[in-house]
Scaffold this motif. Structure first.
Motif, short mmCIF file in Angstrom:
data_model
loop_
_atom_site.label_atom_id
_atom_site.label_comp_id
_atom_site.label_asym_id
_atom_site.label_seq_id
_atom_site.Cartn_x
_atom_site.Cartn_y
_atom_site.Cartn_z
N VAL A 68 0.85 -1.20 0.00
CA VAL A 68 0.00 0.00 0.00
C VAL A 68 0.88 1.25 0.00
O VAL A 68 0.60 2.22 -0.71
CB VAL A 68 -0.95 0.00 1.21
CG1 VAL A 68 -1.76 1.31 1.26
CG2 VAL A 68 -1.90 -1.18 1.15
N GLN A 69 1.95 1.22 0.78
CA GLN A 69 2.87 2.36 0.78
C GLN A 69 3.48 2.58 -0.60
O GLN A 69 3.65 3.73 -1.04
CB GLN A 69 3.99 2.13 1.81
CG GLN A 69 4.96 3.30 1.94
CD GLN A 69 4.29 4.58 2.41
OE1 GLN A 69 3.67 4.61 3.47
NE2 GLN A 69 4.39 5.64 1.60
N ASN A 70 3.80 1.49 -1.30
CA ASN A 70 4.32 1.62 -2.66
C ASN A 70 3.31 2.32 -3.56
O ASN A 70 3.68 3.16 -4.39
CB ASN A 70 4.63 0.23 -3.24
CG ASN A 70 5.82 -0.43 -2.58
OD1 ASN A 70 6.61 0.23 -1.90
ND2 ASN A 70 5.96 -1.74 -2.77
N ALA A 71 2.03 1.99 -3.39
CA ALA A 71 0.99 2.63 -4.20
C ALA A 71 0.90 4.12 -3.88
O ALA A 71 0.71 4.95 -4.78
CB ALA A 71 -0.35 1.94 -3.94
N ILE A 72 1.04 4.46 -2.60
CA ILE A 72 1.04 5.88 -2.21
C ILE A 72 2.21 6.60 -2.85
O ILE A 72 2.07 7.70 -3.40
CB ILE A 72 1.10 6.00 -0.67
CG1 ILE A 72 -0.16 5.41 -0.04
CG2 ILE A 72 1.27 7.46 -0.25
CD1 ILE A 72 -0.09 5.26 1.47
#
Length: 340
Positions: free
Chosen positions: A104-108
């Motif tokens: 999810v952090q990668n998507a952010i």
């Protein structure tokens, strides 16, 4: 087929989401195995119904374990919605909660336009969900986390209430005259799975024993269930929480020389055939294709028109609905296409 949700779900006064038929007929692009690595699906090849809105990127981050066909169906629904919405779908998954949070952090970091996420272990996702909101990225939840999405300030939720689904299955066992079931949990600490078995135990008038297995190791699943059935001949039902585990349980019953019957949550093509031939008694369907489709489409609607379902207070329920010999033929034609 009677599409009515089980009566216990009515007390939640759920919203009913209806997708236009033209949307559901859009062909999703082909899906290849992604595992932990994010992959892009651009919706190329869609021949009709494609939105004329600006191109956007939507990330879907799940807790799917490799090889679980349930998630192929969710992904297919997401791909169909992305194709219709002129969106690039970036799909990634990891059953480890910390790794899922990192995805999810990668998507952010990639500054996507929206995120659809599962909350199988909501506490592990809380901080990164907050970061997405701080970054101004709309986020919806689906499949896992029906009791936690509002607490985390997520826009919408798509799935079934797992407690209600479990209670419905417990009622069904009562109707069938069952006396003693084992509820097989393939991932300890997974809130949705635990809620299912707790729901079964709540309404079932007989005995319910939880049996924990290592879902990523199917030979171990088989041997553990077999050993339990050999140990206790009073068990008359094996309840599993996913189609692959139900099919394995059929083998365990045979190996143990047990008279136990098998019922399950969730579907796949092989499971539908097993219901047809009677080796599995029934399944509780939560419509994973619909969950994937609505999760992506809802983000497109929010970004393009400010729409969101439920007013931030009610989930959109996609189940539970029973599939048994009375309606399995109707379901089979959709399962063959990978949409049920």
């Amino acid at each position: 087929m009677d599409r009515t949700l089980h009566p216990r779900s009515r007390r939640l006064v759920p919203l009913v989401a209806v997708a236009a038929a033209s949307m559901l007929l859009v062909a999703g692009c082909s899906s290849s195995s992604g595992g932990k690595k994010a992959q892009e699906e651009d919706g190329s090849g869609a021949s009709a119904g494609k939105a004329g809105t600006p191109r956007m990127t939507i990330a879907m981050v799940t807790h799917a374990a490799p090889g679980d066909t349930f998630w192929d169906t969710i992904r297919k629904g997401a791909e169909a919605a992305a194709a219709k919405d002129n969106a690039k779908l970036v799909y990634s998954s990891d059953p480890n909660a910390a790794n899922q949070a990192n995805l999810v952090q990668n998507a952010i970091d990639q500054k996507v336009d929206g995120i659809a996420v599962t909350l199988a272990k909501p506490d592990a996702m809380k901080d990164v969900v907050a970061k997405a909101k701080q970054a101004g990225i709309p986020i919806v939840a689906f499949n896992g986390g029906v009791d936690d999405w509002k607490k985390q300030g997520i826009l919408e939720y798509f799935g079934q209430d797992e407690s209600v689904a479990g209670e419905a299955l417990g009622d069904k066992l009562n109707e069938l005259g069952a006396k003693h079931n084992i509820c097989v949990i393939q991932e300890q600490g997974h809130v949705a799975l635990e809620a299912r078995c707790a729901g079964v135990k709540k309404t079932f008038k007989g005995t319910t024993d939880n049996l924990y297995v290592t879902g990523a190791d199917m030979p171990s699943v088989k041997s553990t269930i077999t050993a339990k059935l050999k140990q206790d001949s009073s068990i008359d039902y094996v309840v599993t929480l996913g189609a692959p585990f139900a099919l394995t349980s059929v083998q365990s019953v045979a190996d143990a020389g047990s008279k136990a019957k098998v019922a399950t949550f969730d579907l796949n093509k092989d499971l539908v055939n097993a219901v047809k031939d009677g080796s599995i008694q029934f399944a509780v369907d939560q419509q994973p294709y619909l969950q994937g489709y609505l999760s992506v489409d809802s983000l497109w609607l929010y970004k393009t028109n400010g729409n969101f379902s439920g007013g931030g207070v009610a989930p959109v329920l996609t189940g539970p609905a029973f599939v048994d010999k009375s309606n399995v033929d109707t379901i089979a034609k959709f399962a063959a296409k990978g949409t049920r």
